[in-house]
Every structure is written in structure tokens, then in C-alpha cells.
Design a protein around this motif. Structure first.
Motif, short mmCIF file in Angstrom:
data_model
loop_
_atom_site.label_atom_id
_atom_site.label_comp_id
_atom_site.label_asym_id
_atom_site.label_seq_id
_atom_site.Cartn_x
_atom_site.Cartn_y
_atom_site.Cartn_z
N SER A 7 0.82 -1.21 0.00
CA SER A 7 0.00 0.00 0.00
C SER A 7 0.86 1.26 0.00
O SER A 7 1.73 1.44 0.85
CB SER A 7 -0.88 -0.04 1.25
N THR A 9 -0.53 4.30 0.33
CA THR A 9 -1.08 5.21 1.34
C THR A 9 -0.48 4.88 2.72
O THR A 9 -0.29 5.78 3.54
CB THR A 9 -2.63 5.13 1.40
N ARG A 17 3.87 10.41 10.06
CA ARG A 17 4.16 10.18 11.48
C ARG A 17 5.63 10.43 11.78
O ARG A 17 5.98 10.95 12.84
CB ARG A 17 3.77 8.75 11.89
N GLY A 99 -5.48 -3.94 9.04
CA GLY A 99 -4.91 -3.09 8.00
C GLY A 99 -3.74 -2.32 8.60
O GLY A 99 -3.67 -1.09 8.53
N ALA A 100 -2.82 -3.06 9.21
CA ALA A 100 -1.76 -2.44 10.03
C ALA A 100 -0.85 -1.51 9.25
O ALA A 100 -0.35 -0.53 9.79
CB ALA A 100 -0.93 -3.53 10.70
N ASP A 103 2.12 0.79 10.70
CA ASP A 103 1.84 1.15 12.10
C ASP A 103 2.95 0.56 12.96
O ASP A 103 3.28 -0.62 12.86
CB ASP A 103 0.47 0.53 12.48
N ASP A 121 -2.91 -7.57 7.80
CA ASP A 121 -2.82 -6.67 6.65
C ASP A 121 -2.87 -7.46 5.35
O ASP A 121 -2.69 -8.68 5.33
CB ASP A 121 -1.54 -5.82 6.70
N HIS A 122 -3.10 -6.73 4.30
CA HIS A 122 -3.07 -7.30 2.96
C HIS A 122 -1.70 -7.96 2.75
O HIS A 122 -0.67 -7.37 3.12
CB HIS A 122 -3.29 -6.17 1.94
N VAL A 148 -4.03 -11.05 5.46
CA VAL A 148 -5.46 -11.21 5.12
C VAL A 148 -5.87 -10.12 4.13
O VAL A 148 -5.56 -8.95 4.34
CB VAL A 148 -6.35 -11.06 6.39
N ASP A 149 -6.58 -10.53 3.07
CA ASP A 149 -7.24 -9.56 2.21
C ASP A 149 -8.70 -9.50 2.67
O ASP A 149 -9.42 -10.50 2.57
CB ASP A 149 -7.15 -10.01 0.73
N PHE A 150 -9.13 -8.33 3.23
CA PHE A 150 -10.48 -8.23 3.79
C PHE A 150 -11.57 -8.53 2.77
O PHE A 150 -12.69 -8.84 3.14
CB PHE A 150 -10.74 -6.81 4.35
N THR A 151 -11.26 -8.37 1.48
CA THR A 151 -12.31 -8.56 0.48
C THR A 151 -12.46 -10.03 0.08
O THR A 151 -13.42 -10.39 -0.59
CB THR A 151 -12.05 -7.71 -0.80
N GLU A 175 -7.55 1.63 11.59
CA GLU A 175 -7.17 3.03 11.36
C GLU A 175 -6.87 3.27 9.87
O GLU A 175 -5.97 2.64 9.31
CB GLU A 175 -5.92 3.35 12.20
N GLY A 176 -7.61 4.18 9.29
CA GLY A 176 -7.32 4.59 7.90
C GLY A 176 -7.51 3.48 6.88
O GLY A 176 -6.76 3.42 5.90
N TYR A 180 -11.19 2.61 2.15
CA TYR A 180 -10.70 1.98 0.92
C TYR A 180 -11.45 0.68 0.63
O TYR A 180 -11.10 -0.04 -0.30
CB TYR A 180 -9.21 1.67 1.02
N LEU A 181 -12.45 0.36 1.44
CA LEU A 181 -13.15 -0.93 1.30
C LEU A 181 -14.59 -0.70 0.87
O LEU A 181 -15.20 0.31 1.25
CB LEU A 181 -13.16 -1.67 2.64
#
Ligand code: SAM
Length: 289
Positions: A7, A9, A17, A99-100, A103, A121-122, A148-151, A175-176, A180-181
């Protein structure tokens, strides 16, 4: 997001940060030194050295050039860190970062000494993160990576296999990511989160709030184009009421729902600089039974 590329983003917010760490921006000083190690070296080298006499001066152009992202991230991190600390103080011993990205809470928050951190995370983003994090020492008791892919992937099974216990309370940080989903992926993920949440679990989730007035079409197209270029087009947005109702459906009662205006009141800093990101809100919710 693209399945073959980490990612972008996540990189932008990690950079923000890092810049916010160089000199304090809020009263809740952010100490994300790990950001430098997690970013590609040429990007990390743009972050002013923390505490250097010129750090604040060098930080300003980056705060302005980021269109307020640096200030937004300083405030957002302060608000979420506080929610995590409160959960740990209440006895929670599992932190799940959904979606770490990059972080670094597992590497920078001292209160996590007795806490196992699950970084979900993806797979494409996580491969990059694991590689970069090798040079870092966690402050958390344990860090477990969960690709993990949430979709499309089975989050429940992946968490179980990584050793997450649904019988112990967790604090979930999302967070953030929800913006995007698609909505269905947000709901599906919440149903897994709920099923894996023992009583007194907490959830800190940021979401894009539906604008009171529609965004001017030209600006919306520009935003969509920019995010599509990096492979992360915008997805779901919610009104406060919709989000609270959705969380309630999955057993979580919203205790707090704020944006950078309120974070600025709590933590100081320049909330007005983060105006372009004010539509992102943070809901903190608790599952009582
Ligand atoms: C803007 S970054 C935020 C990262 C991190 N939570 C933070 O605030 O620094 C968005 C994150 O969402 C993750 N993401 C986006 N779509 C995803 C999906 N379908 N499945 C899993 N993770 C996803 C990306 O890999 C990325 O790490």
C-alpha cells in the motif's frame, strides 16, 4: 488495492508520522522513530532528525506540503493511542491492528509489554513490512503477523491460527482502512470482529464521514484519480448515525465519535491545519456482553 504491490497510502501516513515525530506537534508527543526504519531509505532521509535544533524549522515545509496530513496524523495517533492505553489499563491483553500498514505501535508503545499484537494486513503490504521491521525490537510482548485480504480471505480462521483468543477481550484498531473498502467488506469484517470479541473488547475505527454538502465534482474526480493511480480508490463512507447503527448491529456501542477538531481540543496542536482531512472521524466503541 493492487494485489501485487504494498500500500502506497500506508507509506504516506508512515512518512507523516515520522515528520510529526521530529518535533512535538501536539501535547501528546508522538515518538514514532520506527517510521524511519519502515520507509525506503531515500524517503526516510527526508524526515528531519528528531530533536535537532533545526527540526521544527525543517518540519514546517513538510507540514504544509502534506496539505495537513502530518498534523492530522499527529492528532489521530494521539487519539487512538489514548484509546489503546485505556483498553490496556482496563486489562485487555490482545491488540489487533486491522490493515496495520506501517503502524509501529508494537515497537513504540511501552504500555504493550504484556500485550500480544496481531498485525493483520493485505499480504502484499505485510511482506514489505515484515522485511523492514526485522531491524526493530518490539516493546509488545509478542507480535504476530496475519496476512489477510479483507475482500476475500477468511479473517476469523487466520486470527485463530495466529493464536488470537475469542475468549479474552481485545482492543481492535482499524485506522485509515474502511474508506478503501466496499461497504460489504466493512460489514463482513465487523461480523468477524464481533464474533472474536469477548465482553469488554473495544474497537477504535476511523471512517470517512459522508459530507454534509457533496464534494465539488472536479475535486472529487481529482481525489479519485490520485487514489486510483496508487491502486487504492475510495470505498465506503458513513454518516455518524449509520456508523453507530452498524457497530450496534455487531454488539459495539459507540462511546466517542470525534474528528480533528475535538482531538485538537484534547491534545493541542494545529487542528486547523488538518482541515482537509476533517472528514475522517474516529469512533471508539465497546462490546459489553
Ligand atoms: C492508509 S493505510 C493505513 C495503514 C495503518 N492502519 C496506518 O494508519 O498507518 C491502508 C491500509 O489498509 C490496507 N488495506 C487496504 N485494502 C485492504 C484489503 N482489501 N485487505 C487488507 N488490507 C487492506 C493496506 O494494506 C494498508 O496497510
Amino acid at each position: 488495492m493492487r494485489s501485487d504491490w504494498p500500500s502506497m497510502t500506508a507509506g504516506f501516513v508512515c512518512f507523516a508520522r515520522g515528520v510529526a515525530t521530529a518535533a512535538p506537534i501536539t501535547q501528546a508527543t508522538l515518538a514514532d522513530e520506527a517510521a524511519r526504519s519502515l520507509l525506503p531509505s531515500p524517503v526516510a532521509s527526508l524526515i528531519p532528525r528528531t530533536g535537532a535544533p533545526w527540526a521544527r524549522l525543517a518540519q514546517w515545509p513538510l507540514r504544509v506540503a502534506s496539505a495537513g496530513l502530518v498534523d492530522h496524523l499527529a492528532l489521530r495517533s494521539a487519539a487512538i493511542d489514548q484509546a489503546v492505553r485505556e483498553a490496556v489499563d482496563a486489562g485487555v491483553s490482545q491488540l489487533v491492528l486491522l490493515g496495520a500498514g506501517l503502524d509501529a505501535r508494537a515497537y513504540r508503545m511501552e504500555c504493550l509489554g504484556a500485550v500480544t499484537v496481531f498485525e493483520v494486513d493485505h499480504p502484499a503490504s505485510q511482506t514489505y513490512k515484515r522485511d523492514r521491521a526485522q531491524s526493530l525490537s518490539p516493546l509488545a510482548k509478542l507480535v504476530r503477523y496475519v496476512p489477510v485480504d479483507f475482500t476475500k480471505d477468511d479473517l476469523a480462521r487466520s486470527l485463530r491460527e495466529a493464536g488470537h483468543s475469542a475468549a479474552e477481550p481485545s482492543v481492535w484498531v482499524w485506522e485509515g482502512v474502511t474508506m478503501y473498502l466496499p461497504r460489504e467488506a466493512v460489514s463482513q469484517t465487523l461480523s468477524v470482529v464481533s464474533a472474536a470479541s469477548a465482553p469488554n473488547s473495544r474497537l477504535a475505527v476511523t471512517y470517512m464521514s459522508t459530507p454534509a454538502k457533496p464534494i465539488p465534482q472536479g475535486l472529487r474526480r481529482l481525489l479519485d484519480l490520485g487514489l486510483s493511480v496508487v491502486g487504492e480508490p475510495l470505498g465506503a463512507n458513513f454518516t455518524r448515525e449509520e456508523l453507530a447503527a452498524l457497530l450496534q448491529e455487531y454488539g459495539f456501542s459507540v462511546e466517542q465519535d470525534e474528528n480533528s477538531r475535538q482531538w485538537g481540543t484534547r491534545f493541542g496542536g494545529h487542528a486547523q491545519l488538518s482541515l482537509p482531512f476533517r472528514q475522517e472521524r474516529l469512533a471508539v466503541a465497546i462490546k459489553r456482553s
